[in-house]
Scaffold this motif. Sequence first.
Motif, PDB file in Angstrom:
ATOM      1  N   ILE A  52      12.118  -9.326  -5.845  1.00  0.00           N
ATOM      2  CA  ILE A  52      10.943  -9.294  -6.374  1.00  0.00           C
ATOM      3  C   ILE A  52      10.212  -7.801  -5.617  1.00  0.00           C
ATOM      4  O   ILE A  52      10.548  -7.622  -4.291  1.00  0.00           O
ATOM      5  N   PHE A  53       9.394  -7.120  -6.075  1.00  0.00           N
ATOM      6  CA  PHE A  53       8.670  -6.107  -5.723  1.00  0.00           C
ATOM      7  C   PHE A  53       7.488  -5.954  -6.053  1.00  0.00           C
ATOM      8  O   PHE A  53       6.871  -6.127  -7.040  1.00  0.00           O
ATOM      9  N   THR A  54       6.484  -6.166  -4.858  1.00  0.00           N
ATOM     10  CA  THR A  54       5.117  -6.233  -5.047  1.00  0.00           C
ATOM     11  C   THR A  54       4.619  -5.055  -4.841  1.00  0.00           C
ATOM     12  O   THR A  54       4.943  -4.048  -4.072  1.00  0.00           O
ATOM     13  N   GLU A  55       3.064  -5.068  -4.889  1.00  0.00           N
ATOM     14  CA  GLU A  55       2.393  -4.154  -4.444  1.00  0.00           C
ATOM     15  C   GLU A  55       2.121  -3.826  -2.889  1.00  0.00           C
ATOM     16  O   GLU A  55       2.379  -2.872  -2.472  1.00  0.00           O
ATOM     17  N   MET A  74      12.776  -3.746  -2.588  1.00  0.00           N
ATOM     18  CA  MET A  74      12.379  -5.127  -2.850  1.00  0.00           C
ATOM     19  C   MET A  74      12.664  -6.065  -1.603  1.00  0.00           C
ATOM     20  O   MET A  74      13.242  -5.952  -0.812  1.00  0.00           O
ATOM     21  N   SER A  75      11.674  -7.237  -1.789  1.00  0.00           N
ATOM     22  CA  SER A  75      11.921  -8.381  -1.029  1.00  0.00           C
ATOM     23  C   SER A  75      13.164  -9.179  -1.490  1.00  0.00           C
ATOM     24  O   SER A  75      12.913  -9.778  -2.723  1.00  0.00           O
ATOM     25  N   SER A  76      14.136  -9.406  -0.566  1.00  0.00           N
ATOM     26  CA  SER A  76      15.464 -10.153  -1.077  1.00  0.00           C
ATOM     27  C   SER A  76      16.006 -10.721   0.076  1.00  0.00           C
ATOM     28  O   SER A  76      16.033  -9.823   1.123  1.00  0.00           O
ATOM     29  N   PRO A  77      16.607 -11.681   0.339  1.00  0.00           N
ATOM     30  CA  PRO A  77      16.532 -12.812  -0.912  1.00  0.00           C
ATOM     31  C   PRO A  77      15.027 -13.292  -0.935  1.00  0.00           C
ATOM     32  O   PRO A  77      14.357 -13.079  -0.138  1.00  0.00           O
ATOM     33  N   LEU A 101       9.820  -8.695 -11.274  1.00  0.00           N
ATOM     34  CA  LEU A 101      10.973  -9.422 -10.655  1.00  0.00           C
ATOM     35  C   LEU A 101      12.298  -8.694 -10.969  1.00  0.00           C
ATOM     36  O   LEU A 101      12.185  -8.078 -12.338  1.00  0.00           O
ATOM     37  N   ILE A 102      13.039  -8.556 -10.005  1.00  0.00           N
ATOM     38  CA  ILE A 102      14.355  -7.769 -10.386  1.00  0.00           C
ATOM     39  C   ILE A 102      15.530  -8.538 -10.533  1.00  0.00           C
ATOM     40  O   ILE A 102      15.431  -9.763  -9.827  1.00  0.00           O
ATOM     41  N   CYS A 103      16.165  -8.296 -11.563  1.00  0.00           N
ATOM     42  CA  CYS A 103      17.056  -9.434 -12.304  1.00  0.00           C
ATOM     43  C   CYS A 103      18.593  -8.586 -12.070  1.00  0.00           C
ATOM     44  O   CYS A 103      18.435  -7.268 -12.528  1.00  0.00           O
ATOM     45  N   LYS A 132       6.602  -0.335   2.422  1.00  0.00           N
ATOM     46  CA  LYS A 132       7.978   0.118   2.354  1.00  0.00           C
ATOM     47  C   LYS A 132       7.882   1.546   1.704  1.00  0.00           C
ATOM     48  O   LYS A 132       9.181   2.289   2.034  1.00  0.00           O
ATOM     49  N   VAL A 133       7.084   1.655   1.005  1.00  0.00           N
ATOM     50  CA  VAL A 133       7.400   3.264   0.411  1.00  0.00           C
ATOM     51  C   VAL A 133       6.271   4.037   0.928  1.00  0.00           C
ATOM     52  O   VAL A 133       6.497   5.135   1.359  1.00  0.00           O
ATOM     53  N   LEU A 134       4.962   3.892   0.639  1.00  0.00           N
ATOM     54  CA  LEU A 134       3.774   4.807   1.223  1.00  0.00           C
ATOM     55  C   LEU A 134       3.920   5.143   2.480  1.00  0.00           C
ATOM     56  O   LEU A 134       3.730   6.128   3.082  1.00  0.00           O
ATOM     57  N   SER A 135       4.176   4.030   3.492  1.00  0.00           N
ATOM     58  CA  SER A 135       4.198   4.241   4.897  1.00  0.00           C
ATOM     59  C   SER A 135       5.211   4.828   5.331  1.00  0.00           C
ATOM     60  O   SER A 135       5.135   5.416   6.406  1.00  0.00           O
TER      61      SER A 135
END
Length: 153
Positions: free
Chosen positions: A54-57, A79-82, A44-46, A63-66
């Motif tokens: 939130i940043f998930t696997e 991250m996913s936001s909002p 969780l990003i605060c 978003k990163v590897l691809s």
Amino acid sequence: MREQEIQTKRIRHLPLDQATYIESGTLLTEVVDLMRKEHASCVLICKEKRCIGIFTERDYLTKVLSTAADRKRPVDEFMSSPVKTLSPDDTVGQAISIMNQFGFRNVPLVDAKGKCTGLLQIRNIIQFLAELYPEEILNVQLRREPFEQTDGA
């Protein structure tokens, strides 16, 4: 009767694992290292204790590897936001509805001021349902697909 428990049981009464929190602006390399060290499927990003993302696997994969992104950039860019959140006082039924509707496996828990208080994961819901419906779970017929053999030709 059990369906009523789904609609009335509060998330705060579920056994939840400790959430992993990071501050906004943390470099992606540090976040991935922390996730690996903590065996966390998400963080969780605060910002000032308020949940802003939130940043998930799944975020890492898509978003990163691809895109072969630079891992020295802040996690905020990936991250996913909002972020959709729940309160610990929301019901398991509300959680199931949101997780199903949006395809979430992780939902941050926040208080009335948006402060991070925890994390609800799909495994918490599965565990709750398995305990609520033990006979149904134990008596599930496994569906097995026939094994296809090839000649190697």
